[in-house]
Design a protein around this motif. Structure first.
Motif, PDB file in Angstrom:
ATOM      1  N   TYR A  19      10.768  11.560  11.330  1.00 19.41           N
ATOM      2  CA  TYR A  19       9.731  11.644  10.298  1.00 19.41           C
ATOM      3  C   TYR A  19       9.998  10.555   9.276  1.00 19.41           C
ATOM      4  O   TYR A  19      10.973  10.605   8.536  1.00 19.41           O
ATOM      5  CB  TYR A  19       9.792  13.016   9.636  1.00 19.41           C
ATOM      6  CG  TYR A  19       8.556  13.434   8.878  1.00 19.41           C
ATOM      7  CD1 TYR A  19       7.691  14.388   9.402  1.00 19.41           C
ATOM      8  CD2 TYR A  19       8.263  12.897   7.626  1.00 19.41           C
ATOM      9  CE1 TYR A  19       6.567  14.801   8.706  1.00 19.41           C
ATOM     10  CE2 TYR A  19       7.141  13.301   6.923  1.00 19.41           C
ATOM     11  CZ  TYR A  19       6.300  14.263   7.466  1.00 19.41           C
ATOM     12  OH  TYR A  19       5.183  14.669   6.774  1.00 19.41           O
ATOM     13  N   ASP A  79       6.317  20.181   2.500  1.00 18.94           N
ATOM     14  CA  ASP A  79       7.051  21.042   3.425  1.00 18.94           C
ATOM     15  C   ASP A  79       6.273  21.352   4.697  1.00 18.94           C
ATOM     16  O   ASP A  79       6.809  21.304   5.798  1.00 18.94           O
ATOM     17  CB  ASP A  79       7.413  22.369   2.739  1.00 18.94           C
ATOM     18  CG  ASP A  79       8.525  22.217   1.726  1.00 18.94           C
ATOM     19  OD1 ASP A  79       9.111  21.117   1.656  1.00 18.94           O
ATOM     20  OD2 ASP A  79       8.803  23.182   0.992  1.00 18.94           O
ATOM     21  N   SER A  98       3.907  19.726   6.246  1.00 16.74           N
ATOM     22  CA  SER A  98       3.801  18.585   7.156  1.00 16.74           C
ATOM     23  C   SER A  98       5.123  18.310   7.853  1.00 16.74           C
ATOM     24  O   SER A  98       5.176  18.094   9.071  1.00 16.74           O
ATOM     25  CB  SER A  98       3.354  17.334   6.392  1.00 16.74           C
ATOM     26  OG  SER A  98       2.060  17.500   5.858  1.00 16.74           O
ATOM     27  N   ILE A  99       6.214  18.309   7.083  1.00 13.71           N
ATOM     28  CA  ILE A  99       7.538  18.013   7.636  1.00 13.71           C
ATOM     29  C   ILE A  99       7.932  19.046   8.686  1.00 13.71           C
ATOM     30  O   ILE A  99       8.256  18.721   9.831  1.00 13.71           O
ATOM     31  CB  ILE A  99       8.594  17.965   6.521  1.00 13.71           C
ATOM     32  CG1 ILE A  99       8.290  16.830   5.538  1.00 13.71           C
ATOM     33  CG2 ILE A  99       9.994  17.810   7.121  1.00 13.71           C
ATOM     34  CD1 ILE A  99       9.092  16.901   4.254  1.00 13.71           C
ATOM     35  N   ILE A 106       8.208  18.578  12.901  1.00 12.20           N
ATOM     36  CA  ILE A 106       9.495  18.767  13.588  1.00 12.20           C
ATOM     37  C   ILE A 106       9.403  19.922  14.582  1.00 12.20           C
ATOM     38  O   ILE A 106       9.882  19.834  15.717  1.00 12.20           O
ATOM     39  CB  ILE A 106      10.631  19.008  12.573  1.00 12.20           C
ATOM     40  CG1 ILE A 106      10.782  17.807  11.630  1.00 12.20           C
ATOM     41  CG2 ILE A 106      11.937  19.290  13.297  1.00 12.20           C
ATOM     42  CD1 ILE A 106      11.075  16.492  12.305  1.00 12.20           C
ATOM     43  N   VAL A 161      13.003  12.807   2.959  1.00 12.69           N
ATOM     44  CA  VAL A 161      12.581  13.977   3.721  1.00 12.69           C
ATOM     45  C   VAL A 161      13.774  14.879   4.008  1.00 12.69           C
ATOM     46  O   VAL A 161      13.667  16.105   3.980  1.00 12.69           O
ATOM     47  CB  VAL A 161      11.892  13.541   5.033  1.00 12.69           C
ATOM     48  CG1 VAL A 161      11.625  14.731   5.937  1.00 12.69           C
ATOM     49  CG2 VAL A 161      10.590  12.811   4.717  1.00 12.69           C
ATOM     50  N   THR A 162      14.929  14.286   4.269  1.00 15.88           N
ATOM     51  CA  THR A 162      16.152  15.065   4.464  1.00 15.88           C
ATOM     52  C   THR A 162      16.434  15.928   3.247  1.00 15.88           C
ATOM     53  O   THR A 162      16.767  17.123   3.355  1.00 15.88           O
ATOM     54  CB  THR A 162      17.353  14.129   4.713  1.00 15.88           C
ATOM     55  OG1 THR A 162      17.112  13.351   5.887  1.00 15.88           O
ATOM     56  CG2 THR A 162      18.641  14.924   4.898  1.00 15.88           C
ATOM     57  N   ILE A 213      15.066  10.472  10.335  1.00 14.75           N
ATOM     58  CA  ILE A 213      14.420  11.155   9.220  1.00 14.75           C
ATOM     59  C   ILE A 213      14.717  10.414   7.927  1.00 14.75           C
ATOM     60  O   ILE A 213      15.873  10.159   7.597  1.00 14.75           O
ATOM     61  CB  ILE A 213      14.884  12.621   9.104  1.00 14.75           C
ATOM     62  CG1 ILE A 213      14.539  13.384  10.391  1.00 14.75           C
ATOM     63  CG2 ILE A 213      14.222  13.298   7.906  1.00 14.75           C
ATOM     64  CD1 ILE A 213      14.937  14.841  10.372  1.00 14.75           C
ATOM     65  N   ASP A 272       4.804  14.040   2.391  1.00 15.88           N
ATOM     66  CA  ASP A 272       6.184  14.531   2.437  1.00 15.88           C
ATOM     67  C   ASP A 272       6.274  15.989   1.997  1.00 15.88           C
ATOM     68  O   ASP A 272       7.309  16.442   1.528  1.00 15.88           O
ATOM     69  CB  ASP A 272       7.109  13.653   1.581  1.00 15.88           C
ATOM     70  CG  ASP A 272       6.738  13.688   0.099  1.00 15.88           C
ATOM     71  OD1 ASP A 272       5.686  14.266  -0.247  1.00 15.88           O
ATOM     72  OD2 ASP A 272       7.503  13.140  -0.713  1.00 15.88           O
ATOM     73  N   GLN A 294      14.249  16.920   1.009  1.00 15.79           N
ATOM     74  CA  GLN A 294      13.178  17.918   0.928  1.00 15.79           C
ATOM     75  C   GLN A 294      13.495  19.103   1.831  1.00 15.79           C
ATOM     76  O   GLN A 294      13.343  20.266   1.444  1.00 15.79           O
ATOM     77  CB  GLN A 294      11.862  17.280   1.350  1.00 15.79           C
ATOM     78  CG  GLN A 294      10.648  18.184   1.224  1.00 15.79           C
ATOM     79  CD  GLN A 294       9.936  17.975  -0.086  1.00 15.79           C
ATOM     80  OE1 GLN A 294      10.487  17.398  -1.013  1.00 15.79           O
ATOM     81  NE2 GLN A 294       8.725  18.466  -0.178  1.00 15.79           N
ATOM     82  N   MET A 295      13.962  18.820   3.050  1.00 12.87           N
ATOM     83  CA  MET A 295      14.289  19.881   3.990  1.00 12.87           C
ATOM     84  C   MET A 295      15.485  20.685   3.521  1.00 12.87           C
ATOM     85  O   MET A 295      15.529  21.908   3.666  1.00 12.87           O
ATOM     86  CB  MET A 295      14.555  19.279   5.373  1.00 12.87           C
ATOM     87  CG  MET A 295      13.319  18.657   6.015  1.00 12.87           C
ATOM     88  SD  MET A 295      13.692  17.789   7.556  1.00 12.87           S
ATOM     89  CE  MET A 295      14.136  19.161   8.624  1.00 12.87           C
TER      90      MET A 295
END
Length: 204
Positions: free
Chosen positions: A96, A82, A84-85, A89, A124-125, A120, A80, A127-128
């Motif tokens: 994800y 940054d 990779s995410i 995308i 992860v949301t 998602i 998880d 994190q983004m």
């Protein structure tokens, strides 16, 4: 289904095969073979691990997005971070998910991806959202977390205002601020994100 760990791959295949509306048409254990299989089989969805031999999942996702644009790639990984995410995308993944997700969430994610809806994981949301803001100040305040916890218990804005001794408009302002920081758009998504990241927990 693409994953280089045989036990993991076969376990997920077995779980998804129990669903009457999901058919597993192929398996792959590296980046090269998943691109070849996708090109030949033309599946609706590829469930993609990221860390695999043969170029890895991000490179494979980029190739699939170019060669088979109608196929939706749904990432399923333990990572998880940054890089990779964002990499997945930007490569064209429609969603994800983390391998810690529950079976019902995974099944729902596959169904959503199949019809073109982004999937998602709440963690992860968040994190983004934090990455976009670039600051630790993006975390909800203690008051916002307190209000989210009450929302998770089914309290209305009016009830929360009464319990905390503040105005209903103030409750709404705190919630909107929390939505922005969590990168969500409504109460349900906010509660899911807060629960998944440990900001709040359900009583009992």
């Amino acid at each position: 289904m693409a994953d280089d760990h045989t036990v993991v791959r076969q376990g997920i295949v077995a779980l998804l095969s129990l669903e009457s509306d999901i058919e597993i048409v192929g398996e792959a254990q590296d980046g090269t073979s998943v691109v070849s299989a996708t090109t030949a089989l033309r599946p609706d969805v590829v469930l993609m691990d990221l860390r695999m031999p043969g170029g890895g999942g991000i490179a494979a996702t980029r190739k699939i997005s170019s060669l088979v644009p109608d196929c939706r790639v749904l990432v399923l990984t333990t990572y998880d971070n940054d890089a990779s995410i964002v990499g997945a995308i930007e490569a064209g993944a429609i969603g994800y998910l983390l391998k810690s997700t529950s079976t019902p969430e995974l099944v729902a994610g596959v169904r959503s991806a199949a019809v073109g809806r982004s999937v998602i994981t709440p963690a992860v949301t968040l994190q983004m959202a934090r990455r976009r803001s670039g600051t630790a100040a993006s975390s909800p305040t203690p008051r916002e977390i307190e209000i989210l916890a009450l929302v998770a218990q089914g309290r209305t804005n009016a009830r929360i205002a009464e319990q905390l001794g503040i105005g209903e408009a103030t409750v709404k302002t705190h919630l909107l601020s929390a939505f922005r920081k969590l990168g969500v758009s409504d109460r349900t998504e906010a509660v899911m994100a807060a629960l998944s990241t440990g900001l709040i927990s359900l009583p009992g």
